[in-house]
Design an enzyme around this catalytic site. Structure first.
Site, short mmCIF file in Angstrom:
data_model
loop_
_atom_site.label_atom_id
_atom_site.label_comp_id
_atom_site.label_asym_id
_atom_site.label_seq_id
_atom_site.Cartn_x
_atom_site.Cartn_y
_atom_site.Cartn_z
N GLU A 105 41.30 40.83 49.37
CA GLU A 105 41.37 39.92 48.12
C GLU A 105 42.87 39.13 48.95
OE1 GLU A 105 42.48 39.69 43.91
OE2 GLU A 105 40.04 40.53 43.71
N GLU A 144 34.30 45.39 43.34
CA GLU A 144 34.68 44.95 42.62
C GLU A 144 34.72 44.76 41.31
OE1 GLU A 144 39.49 45.01 42.58
OE2 GLU A 144 39.68 45.58 43.88
C1 NOJ Z 1 41.88 43.13 41.96
C2 NOJ Z 1 42.90 43.83 42.93
O1 NOJ Z 1 41.69 43.78 44.44
C3 NOJ Z 1 43.03 45.10 42.21
O2 NOJ Z 1 44.26 45.98 43.59
C4 NOJ Z 1 43.21 45.06 40.85
O3 NOJ Z 1 43.89 46.08 40.92
C5 NOJ Z 1 42.72 43.98 40.13
N1 NOJ Z 1 42.29 42.80 41.26
C6 NOJ Z 1 42.46 43.90 38.72
O4 NOJ Z 1 43.66 43.24 38.65
#
Ligand code: NOJ
Length: 442
Positions: free
Chosen positions: A164, A345
């Site tokens: 991200e 994710e």
């Molecule tokens: C994306 C991120 O990569 C992760 O670190 C985060 O905790 C989650 N989203 C949830 O917000």
């Protein structure tokens, strides 16, 4: 069976969010350790050192939980400052040994590590030299990546350069993440440089001779205009361009869009760019990792205007797990994507107190289960449609340090008691275990 052999059912975590244990093991502080000390920066004054899960000490507990869940993959990240406390130069052997032990233990349990090199915890020593705004960050990252491939290339076969990259923009441009600057020009420079660094990581991977695959993770929060009004369509386009196309255009397409370059030029926020930067991001990658959480309805109208117009049926906080497949298909169609994809994710966050069944003591997170059911149905539909999807990683194994939200936002399958570091299974953990068992047909 719908799921192909070797399909990865995983859980995902990241170093700054779970390792905790302060600076034990001579970890060098990251920008998040420093940012967290700013009064009011993080909910409840939480810090990654104190309010993560102490996995640096308790990795075996996490391993047992993963074995019990029946996952065959674990997405985790290396803390750059744990292996290089100064960011470059001298390796911290204790840090290097820690990760080797983690990877070996996972492998011996039949769990494939999927390792991210950069999940937002830049060493503060590098921030002191300008961090991601400094073009040298590309070489700092390349050196770090190269050392990791040489250290672990014999046992790690799936790598992610950067998770991200928008987080750098949030950190330098919007101030909501570390290091906490609010300058859009800086934000644009930082996000441009982190993308270049990712390409430099891919270059290092190829020349290290390490076997396996390397990809990049970009989160897609697709905007959906709430009305057909031209202003809403324009707003949705603008937010799509800023929030995810900036990254995907460069990584999966041919470069930044005319729209975003013109916009930055007009604003006076255009970053410095070199041809070399694009050469690096044009190097082929082996997979695209999509993080998907939700779609985002947008409108120029205020909530009050919408409510009075009787058109507020669509609650902006409603979750749309089922849109995962549509969103991935948008990306595949937009770029004619031919490489495999992982859902790196996906998960459900809860900001309140999760209800407990008094008889069993088990947290009843039915809202998370409902969300996950929608998401895996979407994953199944992608496979039925012949999309080359190789894995699904659920965010996250256990409640952890949720960045600016500290410990107030919970995404875990397991509950973490941050005063004792004890992990307990929620109802969703049992659900995921059953889902995996059924999907594998046993
Ligand atoms: C994306 C991120 O990569 C992760 O670190 C985060 O905790 C989650 N989203 C949830 O917000």
């Amino acid at each position: 069976m719908l799921y192909p052999d070797g399909f990865k059912f995983g859980v995902a975590t990241s170093s700054a969010q779970v390792e905790g244990c302060g600076l034990d093991g001579d970890r060098g502080p990251s920008i998040w350790d420093v940012f967290a000390l700013r009064p009011g920066a993080i909910a409840g004054g939480a810090t990654p050192g104190k309010n993560a899960c102490d996995s640096y000490r308790l990795f075996d507990v996490d391993l047992w939980n993963m074995i019990d869940l029946g996952v065959n993959a674990c997405r985790m990240s290396i803390s750059w400052g744990r292996v290089f406390p100064q960011g470059t130069g001298q390796l911290n052997q204790a840090g290097a040994d820690y990760y080797r032990r983690c990877f070996e233990k996972l492998l011996s349990a039949g769990i494939t590590p999927n390792v991210t090199l950069y999940h937002w915890d830049l060493p503060q020593a590098l921030e002191d030299k300008g961090g991601w705004m400094n073009r040298d960050s590309v070489y700092w990252f390349q050196e770090y990546a190269d050392r990791m491939f040489r250290l672990y290339g014999d046992i790690v076969s799936t790598w992610v350069t950067v998770n991200e990259p928008i987080a750098t923009y949030v950190g330098y441009g919007l101030g909501a993440f570390a290091p906490g600057y609010t300058n859009k020009r800086w934000g644009n420079q930082a996000r441009h440089n982190v993308m270049t660094a990712s390409g430099a990581g891919v270059e290092a991977f190829r020349s290290s001779g390490a076997k396996g695959e390397i990809g990049v993770v970009i989160d897609i929060w697709k905007r959906v205009p709430l009305t057909d009004a031209p202003e809403d369509l324009a707003l949705a386009k603008d937010e799509d361009e800023e929030n995810w196309k900036f990254y995907t255009d460069r990584l999966l397409g041919t470069g930044y869009s005319r729209y975003i370059l013109d916009k930055f030029e007009k604003e006076g926020t255009l970053m410095d760019m070199k041809d070399e930067d694009f050469r690096l991001t044009n190097l082929p990658i082996d997979f695209y990792g999509m993080n998907y959480y939700n779609t985002v309805p947008v409108t120029v109208k205020t909530e009050r205007e919408l409510a009075s117009g009787g058109n507020f049926a669509e609650d902006r906080r409603v979750s749309h797990p089922e849109k995962l497949s549509d969103v991935l298909k948008v990306i595949i169609g937009m770029y004619g994507l031919k490489i495999p994809v992982y859902i790196t994710e996906n998960g459900f966050g809860h900001s309140g107190v999760e209800a407990v069944d008094p008889a069993t003591g088990i947290i009843q997170d039915d809202d998370r289960i409902d969300y996950l059911k929608g998401a895996v149905a979407s994953v199944e539909s992608l496979l039925k449609d012949g999309i080359d999807l190789r894995g699904y990683y659920l965010w996250t194994l256990m409640d952890n340090f949720e960045w600016t939200a500290g410990n107030t936002f919970k995404y875990g399958l397991l509950h973490t008691d941050f005063s004792t570091s004890r992990r307990t299974w929620k109802k969703s953990a049992y659900w995921y275990r059953n889902y995996i068992r059924n999907a594998r047909g046993n």
